[in-house]
Design an enzyme around this catalytic site. Sequence first.
Site, short mmCIF file in Angstrom:
data_model
loop_
_atom_site.label_atom_id
_atom_site.label_comp_id
_atom_site.label_asym_id
_atom_site.label_seq_id
_atom_site.Cartn_x
_atom_site.Cartn_y
_atom_site.Cartn_z
N ASN A 9 0.85 -1.10 -0.19
CA ASN A 9 -0.02 0.24 0.07
C ASN A 9 0.73 1.35 0.17
O ASN A 9 1.41 1.52 0.93
CB ASN A 9 -0.99 0.03 1.36
CG ASN A 9 -1.79 1.24 1.48
OD1 ASN A 9 -1.54 2.05 0.37
ND2 ASN A 9 -2.28 1.37 2.51
N TRP A 10 1.04 1.86 -0.98
CA TRP A 10 1.79 2.97 -1.35
C TRP A 10 1.20 4.26 -0.61
O TRP A 10 2.03 5.44 -0.58
CB TRP A 10 2.10 3.22 -2.76
CG TRP A 10 3.54 2.47 -3.25
CD1 TRP A 10 3.98 1.47 -2.72
CD2 TRP A 10 4.20 2.72 -4.45
NE1 TRP A 10 5.00 0.90 -3.25
CE2 TRP A 10 5.08 1.55 -4.60
CE3 TRP A 10 3.94 3.65 -5.53
CZ2 TRP A 10 6.03 1.46 -5.52
CZ3 TRP A 10 4.98 3.67 -6.47
CH2 TRP A 10 5.91 2.68 -6.34
N LYS A 11 0.07 4.09 -0.26
CA LYS A 11 -0.56 5.60 0.34
C LYS A 11 -0.36 6.52 -0.63
O LYS A 11 -0.34 6.47 -1.62
CB LYS A 11 -0.08 5.90 1.81
CG LYS A 11 -0.11 4.36 2.65
CD LYS A 11 0.26 4.57 4.27
CE LYS A 11 -0.12 3.31 4.83
NZ LYS A 11 0.19 3.35 6.34
N HIS A 96 -9.35 1.36 5.17
CA HIS A 96 -8.09 1.69 5.92
C HIS A 96 -8.26 2.73 7.02
O HIS A 96 -9.13 3.70 6.82
CB HIS A 96 -7.08 2.04 4.85
CG HIS A 96 -5.69 2.24 5.35
ND1 HIS A 96 -5.04 3.11 6.29
CD2 HIS A 96 -4.59 1.19 5.11
CE1 HIS A 96 -3.96 2.65 6.54
NE2 HIS A 96 -3.62 1.64 5.93
N GLU A 98 -6.57 4.95 7.91
CA GLU A 98 -6.32 6.47 7.47
C GLU A 98 -7.50 7.06 6.92
O GLU A 98 -7.90 8.10 7.08
CB GLU A 98 -5.13 6.39 6.56
CG GLU A 98 -3.93 6.32 7.43
CD GLU A 98 -2.68 5.48 6.81
OE1 GLU A 98 -2.56 5.58 5.47
OE2 GLU A 98 -1.65 5.04 7.42
N GLU A 168 -5.04 -4.64 10.80
CA GLU A 168 -4.01 -3.37 10.80
C GLU A 168 -4.21 -2.60 12.14
O GLU A 168 -4.91 -1.86 12.24
CB GLU A 168 -4.19 -2.44 9.84
CG GLU A 168 -3.60 -3.03 8.33
CD GLU A 168 -3.11 -2.12 7.42
OE1 GLU A 168 -2.15 -2.54 6.72
OE2 GLU A 168 -3.58 -1.11 7.14
N GLY A 174 3.04 2.67 10.64
CA GLY A 174 3.92 3.81 10.61
C GLY A 174 4.82 4.27 11.71
O GLY A 174 5.36 4.99 11.84
N SER A 213 3.97 -1.99 10.04
CA SER A 213 5.27 -1.98 10.36
C SER A 213 6.05 -3.34 10.17
O SER A 213 6.79 -3.67 10.73
CB SER A 213 5.67 -1.57 11.89
OG SER A 213 5.39 -0.23 12.04
N GLY A 234 3.30 -1.05 4.15
CA GLY A 234 2.93 0.30 3.86
C GLY A 234 4.49 0.79 3.37
O GLY A 234 4.93 0.36 2.43
N GLY A 235 5.04 1.59 4.34
CA GLY A 235 6.52 1.99 4.23
C GLY A 235 7.70 1.22 3.55
O GLY A 235 8.24 1.71 2.44
P1 13P Z 1 3.31 0.54 7.69
O1 13P Z 1 3.74 -0.70 6.85
O2 13P Z 1 3.97 1.75 7.08
O3 13P Z 1 3.28 0.44 9.09
O4 13P Z 1 1.71 0.80 6.96
C1 13P Z 1 0.90 -0.38 7.30
C2 13P Z 1 -0.27 -0.01 6.48
O5 13P Z 1 -1.15 1.10 6.79
C3 13P Z 1 -0.68 -0.79 5.32
O6 13P Z 1 -2.00 -0.52 4.70
#
Ligand code: 13P
Length: 257
Positions: A9-11, A96, A98, A168, A174, A213, A234-235
């Site tokens: 997930n590149w956000k 999600h 966010e 999640e 993050g 993470s 994510g990251g």
């Molecule tokens: P991180 O891997 O950056 O913690 O993000 C997780 C996430 O929200 C994937 O959707």
Amino acid sequence: MRRTLVAGNWKMFGSRALLAEVIGALRDVAGEASKVAEVALCPPFPLLAPAAELLAGSGIGLGAQNLHAAAQGAHTGEVSGAMLREAGCRYVIVGHSERRRDCAESDALVAEKAAAALREGLCPIVCVGEDAGERAAGRQFAVVERQLAAVGERLGAEGLAACVLAYEPVWAIGTGRTATPAQAQEIHAFLRARLGERDATMAAGVRILYGGSVKADNARELFAQPDIDGALVGGASLSGHDFAAICTAAEGKRWNN
Ligand code: 13P
């Protein structure tokens, strides 16, 4: 049989240049990984079309990060499931944390979005998870149960069978603070048990990903848990090297049921 899925997930990050780098690295491992694990990339909307071109013939899936619940209409700035399908998507992330936070998406809206995805032949990756306060209060089970129930009531067992779930925990996203494999497994088993109350066969088949993470150095222990069927990353999915290493770790999981 549940096939391990690792989705990035590149956000709101990335560029065409990064797509080329990451997809290049994934192509190197996904030929192997695709025998046992499935890999997908979910970049921002403007990068879907170039990603589809770069992914052609790779076996790596493409996903979006959101869709509108309606099939079409006067909804400026929104994107429909049919558009995502046409852009080459197989997956779409819904619910999600966010978006629940930034866009006040309710459990009911998330359920409508999951239904819209299924109508268009997309596989929704439905996210659930408690925040730090809810965990401190011991409410993590109640929170994920409520979030899952809203989707289950809307889709029924047949619809749930066509979804992927992602646990999640908000406090792990993050932050570099991953849930321990035992903490994650506990919630995954709980979610599968709730699915099982609707239909045992469906529950045994639904993939439940862990997100929060996930890195190359903790992926293997997470994937070793019986109810963790992959990761929503994510990251670390913004680095070709790191994302490829997580995909390689998923190969070790093999098939299970
Ligand atoms: P991180 O891997 O950056 O913690 O993000 C997780 C996430 O929200 C994937 O959707």
